[in-house]
Design a protein around this motif. Structure first.
Motif, PDB file in Angstrom:
ATOM      1  N   SER A  64      -2.386   7.384  -4.440  1.00  0.00           N
ATOM      2  CA  SER A  64      -3.732   7.220  -3.870  1.00  0.00           C
ATOM      3  C   SER A  64      -4.128   5.757  -3.781  1.00  0.00           C
ATOM      4  O   SER A  64      -5.070   5.411  -3.072  1.00  0.00           O
ATOM      5  N   SER A  65      -3.435   4.890  -4.521  1.00  0.00           N
ATOM      6  CA  SER A  65      -3.786   3.472  -4.470  1.00  0.00           C
ATOM      7  C   SER A  65      -3.026   2.730  -3.380  1.00  0.00           C
ATOM      8  O   SER A  65      -3.255   1.542  -3.160  1.00  0.00           O
ATOM      9  N   PHE A  66      -2.105   3.419  -2.708  1.00  0.00           N
ATOM     10  CA  PHE A  66      -1.371   2.762  -1.626  1.00  0.00           C
ATOM     11  C   PHE A  66      -2.302   2.648  -0.417  1.00  0.00           C
ATOM     12  O   PHE A  66      -2.702   3.649   0.178  1.00  0.00           O
ATOM     13  N   GLY A  67      -2.626   1.415  -0.089  1.00  0.00           N
ATOM     14  CA  GLY A  67      -3.642   1.202   0.935  1.00  0.00           C
ATOM     15  C   GLY A  67      -3.115   1.203   2.345  1.00  0.00           C
ATOM     16  O   GLY A  67      -3.878   1.236   3.306  1.00  0.00           O
ATOM     17  N   GLY A  68      -1.807   1.136   2.511  1.00  0.00           N
ATOM     18  CA  GLY A  68      -1.252   1.111   3.858  1.00  0.00           C
ATOM     19  C   GLY A  68      -1.262  -0.268   4.498  1.00  0.00           C
ATOM     20  O   GLY A  68      -0.924  -0.426   5.671  1.00  0.00           O
ATOM     21  N   ASP A  69      -1.679  -1.293   3.720  1.00  0.00           N
ATOM     22  CA  ASP A  69      -1.664  -2.650   4.282  1.00  0.00           C
ATOM     23  C   ASP A  69      -0.233  -3.129   4.488  1.00  0.00           C
ATOM     24  O   ASP A  69       0.064  -3.886   5.402  1.00  0.00           O
ATOM     25  N   SER A  70       0.635  -2.717   3.596  1.00  0.00           N
ATOM     26  CA  SER A  70       2.041  -3.062   3.747  1.00  0.00           C
ATOM     27  C   SER A  70       2.800  -1.778   4.043  1.00  0.00           C
ATOM     28  O   SER A  70       2.249  -0.687   4.031  1.00  0.00           O
TER      29      SER A  70
END
Lengths: 191, 371
Positions: A64-70
């Protein structure tokens, strides 16, 4: 947004909804590449399997903390390399000395290659592996990420949590060190 | 070899396609004029080719199955909450990482779920608290069913260094609130002097609480179960210490513990550590059916005491018989060497020869038995 990122995003979304099979697809998709990199950095297969397994479990827990910025893959690498560093620090054992002996890989034999050429090539590959194992872990990690995995500087900076400028200077020092080690090895064999 | 560091760096940037076009053009002019630099470039290109040609390594055939088994044995945990440690009334809160680190170094009893990530240069760059979101919901539902209103069980932090006398009841309170969750165990860390451990004080503490104690050397088939649970349990592995300030993991003790015995048992365990004894600064929830299986296996075994070679003054006649009483306390002890062997890792000669004045960690997997 690439197709890969779009596919990953869908799987991540499904996994966050509790679909473990979707996460399983991410595992299957990335395990080989991640394992190969970690195995060369960690220096033995068992340690690499432990690190990669731990990385996947942590990734699942922290999804859930994976923001998708990378890219998901870059994020996964970062978790794995942190895990590897932490484990190594704890163990304080130089597993890398086993690297040249343990890491045989799955290299197929080239049937058209003569025995002497193959021996020379294998000998040279053994020297490369031994030199790689002799490097410091930080130099080994950055060489693996750049030369074997083909990550660009931005991705390496993110994985290793370094400024981009440091990536370039550290990478260069690693290359020079590797070159020096190989020269010493070849000189030693010639004597 | 050239001594101009800046130029050296640019050569790598050039080979990696990371220079601007003007920088690349300038470097190409220098390459044309400098045979040594050209030689270095050629060497580095050769090196690149050789590294790329190294054989690809692949994990074992059943690797993804094992990963997914480990994933299944854990729980979805909500992470990445920047740590804000709630201070108890009348006490100062922890000011930050420095105090946290000092507290850890002093074996302070801070109940804090902390995952510390390290940069390559060893500096910790973040402390995050993790709280088990999935179980929170379950527990909130259960609390409601039990008439406890909207009070939610959040076993994440009691933040602050507290004296041991205050510490044990707080830990017991946290554990008690989590009872009756099928398959939930808490993972605690007990810090002990190695002398106390070798002297049998942990055995004595367990036996004084009428635990049935099973040592893994007596039941070797249990070791792989515990080791596998340990391997698949990130909470345990984080506690046991991949971080540099952790003590060596001496052993794992699985405890089936009736809820009404919590306080006195924890007090006895803390006392077992002697002057170095502390119940750990972290408490984590974990779900691991494998441990429950281990407990069942242990429950059906004959009562045995301790590991061979441990110099305990306790007598096996002190140990109550097993299996008649479902809520009878049960302890299963697995040594670190056995864990490592069960994980398929080699044990180096002298690896566990801990100096006699060292402190070690004993992981306590605690399942609270309903009354």
């Amino acid at each position: 947004v690439t197709d890969v990122q779009r596919d990953d995003a869908e799987l991540i979304h499904a996994a966050r909804q509790g679909n473990q099979a979707a996460f399983g697809q991410l595992v299957v998709k990335y395990q080989d590449r991640l394992f190969n990199a970690v195995a060369y950095v960690a220096g033995n297969r068992q340690e690499a399997e432990d690190v990669v397994q731990e990385a996947f479990v942590q990734a699942f827990v922290k999804l859930s903390s994976f923001g998708g910025d990378s890219q998901f893959f870059t994020w996964l690498y970062r978790i794995a390399f942190n895990a590897a560093v932490s484990r190594r620090r704890k163990k304080r054992e130089v597993a890398s000395v086993d690297m040249a002996r343990e890491v045989k890989g799955d290299e197929p034999l080239d049937a058209s290659e003569g025995a002497s050429e193959r021996m020379l090539r294998e000998e040279r590959a053994a020297c490369i592996r031994a030199a790689l194992a002799s490097l410091s872990e930080e130099h080994r990690a950055i060489l693996v990420l750049r030369e074997m995995e083909g990550h660009d500087y931005d991705a390496i900076a993110e994985i290793l949590d370094l400024p981009v400028g440091t990536v370039r200077s550290r990478l260069h020092r690693a290359r020079l060190q590797m070159r020096e080690l190989l020269e010493q090895t070849m000189l030693g064999k010639a004597e | 070899m050239r001594n101009d560091k800046h130029l050296d760096d640019r050569l790598s940037g050039y080979l990696d396609g990371e220079l601007s076009s003007s920088e690349a053009a300038a470097l190409e002019r220098e390459l044309a004029a400098d045979p040594n630099l050209r030689q270095l470039r050629d060497d580095l290109l050769t090196l690149r080719g050789e590294l790329k040609s190294l054989p690809t390594q692949r994990p074992s055939a059943d690797f993804s199955d094992r990963v997914m088994a480990a994933v299944s044995s854990t729980q979805a945990v909500e992470p990445a909450v920047k740590v804000t440690i709630p201070a108890r009334a009348g006490k100062k809160p922890l000011p930050g990482w420095a105090t946290f680190a000092m507290g850890m170094a002093a074996s302070a009893a801070v109940m804090l779920i902390a995952l510390t990530l390290f940069q390559g240069n060893d500096r910790p760059h973040g402390v995050v608290a993790v709280a088990p979101r999935a179980d929170e919901k379950d527990l909130a539902r259960q609390n409601k069913a039990e008439g406890e209103g909207d009070q939610q069980f959040v076993p994440n932090a009691i933040g602050e260094q507290v004296a041991l006398a205050d510490d044990v009841p707080q830990i017991a309170d946290v554990l008690r609130k989590g009872r009756e969750q099928a398959g939930v165990v808490h993972v605690l860390r007990l810090q002990m002097g190695i002398n106390q451990l070798r002297g049998g004080s942990l055995d004595k503490a367990l036996l004084s609480q009428k635990f049935t104690v099973s040592g893994a050397l007596d039941r070797p088939e249990l070791a792989p179960h515990v080791a596998l649970a340990y391997r698949g349990l990130p909470q345990a592995r984080l506690i046991a210490g991949h971080e540099s300030d952790r003590r060596p993991l001496a052993e794992i003790v699985y405890l089936d513990l009736p809820a009404d015995r919590l306080d006195e048992t924890l007090t006895a365990l803390a006392a077992a550590g002697g002057s170095a004894g502390k119940i750990a600064p972290e408490v984590r929830l974990a779900k691991t059916p494998m441990l429950i299986e281990v407990a069942s296996a242990g429950r059906h075994s004959d009562a045995v005491h301790g590991e061979a070679g441990r110099n305990s003054e306790a007598k096996s006649s002190d140990v109550p018989s097993t299996s008649e009483n479902a809520t009878r306390p049960l302890a299963i002890r697995i040594g670190a060497k056995q864990i490592k062997k069960a994980l398929g890792e080699s044990v180096q000669e002298g690896e566990f020869a801990t100096p006699s004045d060292d402190e070690v960690d004993v992981l306590l997997f605690v399942r609270i038995l309903a009354q």
